[in-house]
Design an enzyme around this catalytic site. Structure first.
Site, PDB file in Angstrom:
ATOM      1  N   LYS A  53       0.846  -1.198   0.000  1.00  0.00           N
ATOM      2  CA  LYS A  53       0.000   0.000   0.000  1.00  0.00           C
ATOM      3  C   LYS A  53       0.879   1.244   0.000  1.00  0.00           C
ATOM      4  O   LYS A  53       0.657   2.173  -0.787  1.00  0.00           O
ATOM      5  CB  LYS A  53      -0.924   0.002   1.227  1.00  0.00           C
ATOM      6  CG  LYS A  53      -2.120  -0.911   1.047  1.00  0.00           C
ATOM      7  CD  LYS A  53      -2.912  -1.098   2.331  1.00  0.00           C
ATOM      8  CE  LYS A  53      -3.975  -2.161   2.112  1.00  0.00           C
ATOM      9  NZ  LYS A  53      -4.583  -2.667   3.340  1.00  0.00           N
ATOM     10  N   GLN A  97      -5.295  -1.448   9.432  1.00  0.00           N
ATOM     11  CA  GLN A  97      -5.137  -2.788   8.863  1.00  0.00           C
ATOM     12  C   GLN A  97      -5.768  -3.831   9.790  1.00  0.00           C
ATOM     13  O   GLN A  97      -5.474  -3.882  10.984  1.00  0.00           O
ATOM     14  CB  GLN A  97      -3.646  -3.079   8.663  1.00  0.00           C
ATOM     15  CG  GLN A  97      -3.347  -4.364   7.946  1.00  0.00           C
ATOM     16  CD  GLN A  97      -3.806  -4.378   6.482  1.00  0.00           C
ATOM     17  OE1 GLN A  97      -3.612  -3.412   5.752  1.00  0.00           O
ATOM     18  NE2 GLN A  97      -4.424  -5.471   6.085  1.00  0.00           N
ATOM     19  N   ASP A 120     -11.567   2.842   3.677  1.00  0.00           N
ATOM     20  CA  ASP A 120     -11.948   1.429   3.588  1.00  0.00           C
ATOM     21  C   ASP A 120     -13.461   1.294   3.421  1.00  0.00           C
ATOM     22  O   ASP A 120     -13.957   0.226   3.075  1.00  0.00           O
ATOM     23  CB  ASP A 120     -11.517   0.689   4.870  1.00  0.00           C
ATOM     24  CG  ASP A 120     -10.425  -0.330   4.601  1.00  0.00           C
ATOM     25  OD1 ASP A 120     -10.228  -0.686   3.424  1.00  0.00           O
ATOM     26  OD2 ASP A 120      -9.773  -0.755   5.568  1.00  0.00           O
TER      27      ASP A 120
END
Ligand code: NDP
Length: 293
Positions: A53, A97, A120
Site C-alpha cells: 500500500k 489494517q 476502507d
C-alpha cells in the site's frame, strides 16, 4: 474458453489515471492527497499488504504515512492516534489494517474514523449511505469487482447477479453496488439451499465465500461473467505455494464467458481502489467535485 479479465492491467491503468488526478490536485489547489495506514502488531500477511500500500501510494504521487504500533498497544492508545489522524489536515484517508489484536474491539476502532476519511468504507455511516444512495466511500474490493465485471460488459443493467457471501466487507457492499448497476441481485450464504442451482441462473457470479475452489463448472451458466474474490494459499505435493480462489478456475473457464484469475484478478484492484478512495476523500474534504475515476 472464457476470456480472462486482467485485474493486474486494469489496476495499473486505474493507478495511472489516479496519478493524473493527484497531479491535478497539486496544480489546482496545492494539496497532495495523504493516506495514513495503521498497523498494530506483526501479522506477516498484513506487513506485506501495508508495504504494498505504501509503495503504490507513493508511486501515484500521494503522501504515505505509516504508523506501526506494537502488539500490546491499548484500545485507548489506538483511539488517540485515530483522533490525531482525524484532525490532521495532511491526512485525507485513514486505513486501520485488519485483523487487530484480540484485545482491541475492531468495530469501536473503525467507527472512530472520521467517515469522510474512512477510505476502507467500513464505517456504519458509509455503509448506510451506500445502502440509501448517498455519496459514500465504498469498500475497495467490492468497487474492484464491479470495475472488473464492467470490463466484460460495460452496462450490467438487467443481469441476474448472484453474490456468494454476505460479509460487511465484500458480500453486502458488492450486492449493493450491483443493485445500483441495475442488476437483479441474489445474495447467497452458508445457509442457502441448492446453491449450485441458484448460481446456475446467474449471468454474473461474484464468489466471496472464502471456500477454496467451491464453485464448479456445472454451477455456471454458459457465457456467464465470473468474478473470484477468494484468496487461498495452498501448498502442492512438491511444497510449492500456489494461490487459489473460490472458483475451480480451470474447469469453470471452460464454461464461463469471462473470468478473473487468482492471482491477478480482484486482488490487485483492492489497493488501486484504496488509492482511488483516498483521492475522492481528498477532493471532497477540499470542496472539489469527485474525480472521474
Ligand atoms: P467472511 O468469512 O467474512 O464471509 C464469508 C461469507 O461466505 C459469509 O457470508 C458466509 O456465510 C459465506 N459462506 C461461507 N461458506 C459458504 C458456503 N459453503 N456456501 C455459501 N456461502 C458460504 O469472508 P470475507 O467476505 O471477508 O472474504 C471472502 C473471501 O474473499 C476470502 O477468501 C477472503 O480471503 C477474500 N478476500 C479477498 C480480498 C481481495 O483483495 N481479493 C479482500 C477481502 C477478502 P454466513 O454469513 O452464512 O456465514
Amino acid at each position: 474458453m472464457a476470456q480472462i479479465i486482467d485485474g493486474k492491467l486494469t489496476a495499473k491503468n486505474l493507478r495511472a489515471q489516479i496519478a493524473v488526478e493527484v497531479q491535478k490536485l497539486k496544480d489546482s489547489i496545492g494539496v497532495t492527497p495523504g493516506l495514513a495506514v495503521v498497523l498494530v502488531g506483526a501479522d506477516g500477511a498484513s506487513e506485506v499488504y501495508v508495504k504494498n500500500k505504501a509503495k503504490q501510494t507513493s508511486e501515484v504521487g500521494m503522501n504515505s504515512f505509516e504508523h506501526r504500533l506494537p502488539e500490546e498497544t491499548t484500545e485507548a492508545e489506538l483511539l488517540m492516534l485515530i483522533d490525531t489522524l482525524n484532525n490532521d489536515p495532511s491526512v485525507h484517508g485513514i486505513l486501520v489494517q485488519l485483523p487487530l489484536p484480540k484485545h482491541i474491539d475492531d468495530k469501536k476502532i473503525l467507527s472512530a474514523i472520521l467517515p469522510a476519511k474512512d477510505v476502507d468504507g467500513f464505517h456504519p455511516i458509509n455503509a448506510g449511505m451506500l445502502a440509501t444512495g448517498g455519496s459514500a466511500l465504498v469498500p475497495c474490493t467490492p468497487v474492484g469487482c464491479v470495475i472488473l465485471a464492467k470490463q466484460a460488459k460495460a452496462d450490467l443493467t438487467g443481469l441476474n447477479a448472484v453474490v456468494i457471501g454476505r460479509s460487511n466487507i465484500v458480500g453486502k457492499p458488492v450486492s449493493q453496488l450491483l443493485l445500483n448497476e441495475n442488476c437483479t441481485v441474489t445474495i447467497a450464504h452458508s445457509r442457502s439451499q441448492n446453491l449450485a442451482e441458484i448460481v446456475k441462473r446467474a449471468d454474473l457470479v461474484v464468489a466471496a465465500a472464502g471456500q477454496c475452489e467451491m464453485v464448479k463448472a456445472d454451477w455456471i451458466k454458459p457465457g456467464a461473467i465470473v468474478i473470484d474474490v477468494g484468496i487461498h494459499r495452498t501448498v502442492n505435493e512438491e511444497g510449492k505455494t500456489k494461490l487459489k480462489g473460490d472458483v475451480a478456475y480451470d474447469e469453470v473457464a471452460e464454461v464461463a464467458g469471462y473470468i478473473t484469475p487468482v492471482p491477478g484478478g480482484v486482488g490487485p484492484m483492492t489497493i488501486a481502489c484504496l488509492l482511488r478512495n483516498s483521492v475522492v476523500a481528498c477532493c471532497r474534504l477540499h470542496g472539489q467535485s469527485d474525480p472521474d475515476l
